[in-house]
Motif scaffolding. Structure first.
Motif: not given
Length: 406
Positions: A25-28, A50-54, A392-397
């Motif tokens: 996705e283009d959002r977290p 989508r568009s949310a955090t853990p 994970s944020t390993e991809s930058g997002i």
């Protein structure tokens, strides 16, 4: 479409294990918190967002959506589009998604409990709370806790929300139980220091045990404070608000609960994350509730507990979850300089055995995991224990990942 990620596989992972990226996705985009009941019982479909955090969505974000994921092909299908959707639970038969619309603010507002078929059909509102709770002087306010929990017979659902009494400057926090057949609801427990309950129904199928809800008590007010000042301990309460009991962890001046716990599958044992301040070590304890003794923690008389993390070199764990049988547990662990390692382990006889057969699975490579709660890996297992999941944020997002072949 799933993307195979051999670069995230641990070099010591068992043969046949594979890491796949589920979202681009283009959002977290992330998994729901570990103890959430978001899987179908056959382990083939589950809910993420989508568009949310853990730790949950922003209820004012119009881009937030809950998504149904098919683990066989990785397909994703939105199942909500309402502003303020939060606190999802999938029914035990896998047919229905329940969720809440949080339209609260500092002074009050409205809560709606909704249901929809997991195929997107028959969406309806089951209950609305939009005023004072009879006989209490309290009305919902502030926010709904981002998780709900559903009873293993599918007849009751619990949420936590903020509450205010007219004229009071400070809020309190309450546990609501909904009857899913009638939409009736009841406030069964409340207090100013219960602002982070993590309510979790016991997943037992036994008539008595299935009514138990595990709740966290933070022993302070709701204002921001260092976590060590919260002094949390863990309790169980029946879903009519009676029979509050204590778990034997923390509160001895050295040991404290670090804020994550879960039921061990369908058993009446809980696994509780604990830490010793003097040695700065973390460990996992399984225990059963005992009659209330005044919040004595690990000094609770008549209690049973068993330290799972006895093997030499046991990792410093953070978040964890078990499969529905209670025979497997997955955790994220130090070293966090590469974002945390996902580790699978076996659990033996409850109350007796230590964890065994620790198997490293993957490196999350999540950035800033120490300082950013929106980057927590939060691993959990499918009900059948054959798949693990992490963020994970390993991809930058922020994105959602799966480990299969367990």
């Amino acid at each position: 479409m799933m993307i195979v990620r051999p670069d995230l596989l641990d070099e010591k992972a068992p043969a046949g294990v594979e890491v796949v990226q589920l979202t681009r996705e283009d959002r977290p985009t992330s998994h729901i918190y570990m103890e959430a009941q978001i899987f179908t019982p056959d382990s083939r479909r589950f809910v993420l967002h989508r568009s949310a955090t853990p730790h949950g969505p922003d209820k004012h974000d119009p881009e937030h959506r809950y998504l149904v994921c098919d683990v066989d092909d990785g397909s994703l299908r939105p199942i909500t589009d309402e502003l303020g959707a939060i606190a999802p639970s999938v029914s035990p038969d896998g047919a229905t998604l329940y969720y809440v619309i949080d339209a609260l603010d500092e002074s009050g507002g409205r809560i709606e409990l909704k249901r929809v078929g997991l195929d997107g059909s028959d969406r309806r509102t089951l209950a609305v709370i939009d005023g004072e709770i009879a006989g209490t002087g309290l009305r919902p306010a502030l926010k709904v806790y981002p998780l709900s929990t559903i009873r293993s017979d599918g007849r009751r659902l619990a949420i936590q929300t903020g509450l205010r009494r007219k004229g009071d400057a400070e809020p309190t926090w309450g546990l609501f139980i909904f009857d899913l057949a009638t939409g009736a609801y009841e406030l069964v427990h409340e207090g100013p220091s219960w602002f982070n309950m993590h309510p979790q129904y016991c997943r037992s199928m036994e008539a008595g045990a299935m009514r138990d809800i595990m709740i966290q008590h933070n022993h302070t007010d709701w204002h921001d404070k260092p976590f060590d000042a919260l002094r949390p301990d863990i309790h169980v309460i029946r879903d009519d608000g009676a029979n509050l009991r204590d778990f034997p962890c923390g509160r001895d001046g050295d040991e404290h609960c670090h804020g994550h716990q879960c039921w061990r599958g369908r058993t009446s044992w809980a696994v509780i994350g604990t830490q010793r301040r003097k040695t700065n070590t973390r460990f996992l304890v399984e225990c059963r509730p005992a009659p209330p003794s005044g919040h004595l923690g690990n000094r609770t008389p008549g209690s049973r507990r068993n330290e799972l993390s006895r093997p030499e070199g046991f990792p410093r764990t953070a978040h964890f979850a078990t499969d529905i049988s209670g025979c497997r547990l997955v955790t994220d662990a130090d070293p966090y300089d590469v974002g945390g390692r996902i580790i699978l382990m076996d659990l033996g006889e409850p109350g007796v055995d230590a964890a065994s057969n620790l198997a490293p699975l993957a490196w999350t490579r999540t950035a800033n995991v120490h300082t950013r709660s929106d980057a927590h890996p939060h691993p959990f297992l499918s009900p059948d224990g054959t798949m693990a999941f992490f963020n994970s944020t390993e991809s930058g997002i922020l994105q959602a990942y799966m480990i299969r072949g367990l």
